[in-house]
Design an enzyme around this catalytic site. Structure first.
Site: not given
Ligand code: SAH
Ligand code: SF4
Length: 397
Positions: A116, A129, A136, A140, A143, A371
């Site tokens: 994205e 962004c 990933c 975290c 997230c 975010c």
């Protein structure tokens, strides 16, 4: 929760010879790589530097995709190029526009993976962004991307390709012969999409070099911000080899809490991280480091946390601004957003201590573009990380 190891093997290798039946994509090659690949495919060595300059400008300054439009090259040479090379971008699968003008693109890259890209228009700038990985490897706990199983590094072409796709959509390529438009819709880049950019260092660096190249997209290094969760050994390299601004996903003021929120903290503790930041050579008052701090109800948002945060920054004498991010909730998230009053009180303590403490305006929430909400639909494939890595020939250290 355990800290996953980084992907150390880059997926991109420079094809020297024409692949059977396919064309070599020129997008994402550095100037040196472009030179090599042209020479390997018949461009005379003596002319290579000039040809690189010409082709580079067509691709990155004018946004041209068709070799036949490269009018300062001989017709026969253009035809040669067309036979062997292509100028290919990731494919835009969906494009959503939020009520507030934020645009989210889902783009498909080689292998059918999707990432994205989010465009955020503001009064005096437009920020893109960009993602650096599919998913990933870090986990975290707040997230959404960190819950995605699929992981692979993006190539430099796929990283800069995200910017080119957005420029296409914004209709922002200049027209040859016409004066350059200085008021850019896309004026800033933040590496805050999916992935940990410092675990894909070389490709991120090469892509950002292309973005900064004065003969092309020509963005100032001060308009590029790289956000990292704290890959300490790569922080000095970021200053040396990219030179962009740095944001750090700080999020907690004690090692105990940061170990849970940002598990890479188990490897590099808060003090080691702060030391690396205070050594960041570009740091000055005009180029402060952004401390990102997600506000999680009852977890990291107390007055004591605010005071500790300031103490840390002062102890290491780091020119900083603190960006408070209201937690963006996602389905099944284990945390809640702090109340507006709590966020304001926290911001006030920081402000009283003499630091800027903007509260990040949440953008594009209605299209899950905020975010930490990015998680591609490829997740639906439900393959295990091991399976994907085996397929992609990746190794983990
Ligand atoms: N991997 C890099 C960059 C991508 S994340 C990093 O961690 O810095 C971009 C920013 O969004 C980081 O500060 C990240 O901590 C934050 N973030 C992640 N999930 C979030 C969420 N659900 N709500 C608010 N911010 C989030
Ligand atoms: Fe990865 Fe950054 Fe999300 Fe952590 S916050 S899981 S490092 S994308």
């Amino acid at each position: 929760m355990s800290t996953s190891a980084p992907i150390t093997q880059d997926v991109m290798t420079i094809p020297r010879k024409l692949p059977e039946g396919g064309k070599i994509n020129l997008v994402g090659l550095t100037r040196d790589q472009l030179r090599e690949v042209l020479i390997a495919n018949g461009t005379k060595e003596k002319q290579a530097k000039m040809r690189v300059g010409q082709i580079w400008q067509w691709i990155y300054q004018w946004g041209v995709r068709d070799f036949h439009e490269m009018t300062n090259l001989a017709k026969a040479y253009r035809a040669e190029l067309d036979k062997k090379f292509e100028i290919a971008l990731p494919e835009v699968v969906t494009r959503q526009v939020s009520e507030d003008g934020t645009r989210k693109y889902l783009v498909r890259i080689a292998g059918g993976h999707e990432v994205e890209v989010v465009y955020i228009p503001e009064e005096d700038r437009g920020t893109l962004c960009i993602s650096s990985q599919v998913g990933c490897t870090l986990t975290c706990s707040f997230c959404h991307t960190g819950t995605q199983k699929l992981v692979r590094n993006l190539t430099a072409g796929e990283i800069i390709g995200q910017l080119m796709v957005a420029r296409d959509d914004l209709g922002e390529w200049p027209v040859p012969g016409e004066p350059k438009d200085e008021t850019r819709l896309l004026s800033n880049i933040v590496l805050m999409g999916m992935g940990e950019p410092l675990y894909n260092f070389d490709n991120v660096r090469d892509a950002m070099k292309i973005a900064m190249d004065p003969e092309g997209i020509s963005l100032s290094r001060r308009r590029i911000t790289l956000s990292t969760s704290g890959v300490v050994p790569e922080i000095a390299r970021t200053a040396e080899e990219i030179g962009c601004l740095l944001a750090i996903s700080f999020h907690a003021t004690t090692d105990d809490v940061r170990d849970v929120l940002v598990p890479i903290n188990k490897r590099w503790k808060i003090d080691e991280l702060l030391q690396a930041l205070s050594d960041y050579p570009k740091v000055s008052n005009s180029e402060r480091i952004t401390f990102e701090y997600v506000m999680l109800d009852g977890v990291n948002d107390s007055d004591e946390d605010a005071h500790r945060l300031i103490d840390h920054i002062k102890r290491y004498n780091i020119p900083a601004k603190i960006n408070l991010i209201p937690f963006n909730e996602w389905p099944g998230a284990p945390y809640k957003r702090s109340s507006n009053n709590r966020i304001r009180a926290f911001a006030n303590i920081i402000y009283q201590a003499g630091y800027a403490s903007p509260i990040r305006k949440t953008r594009g929430e209605d299209i899950m573009a905020a975010c930490g909400q990015l998680k591609s639909a490829t997740e639906r494939a439900r393959k295990s990380r091991k399976q994907i890595e085996a397929e992609a020939g990746m190794s983990q250290v």
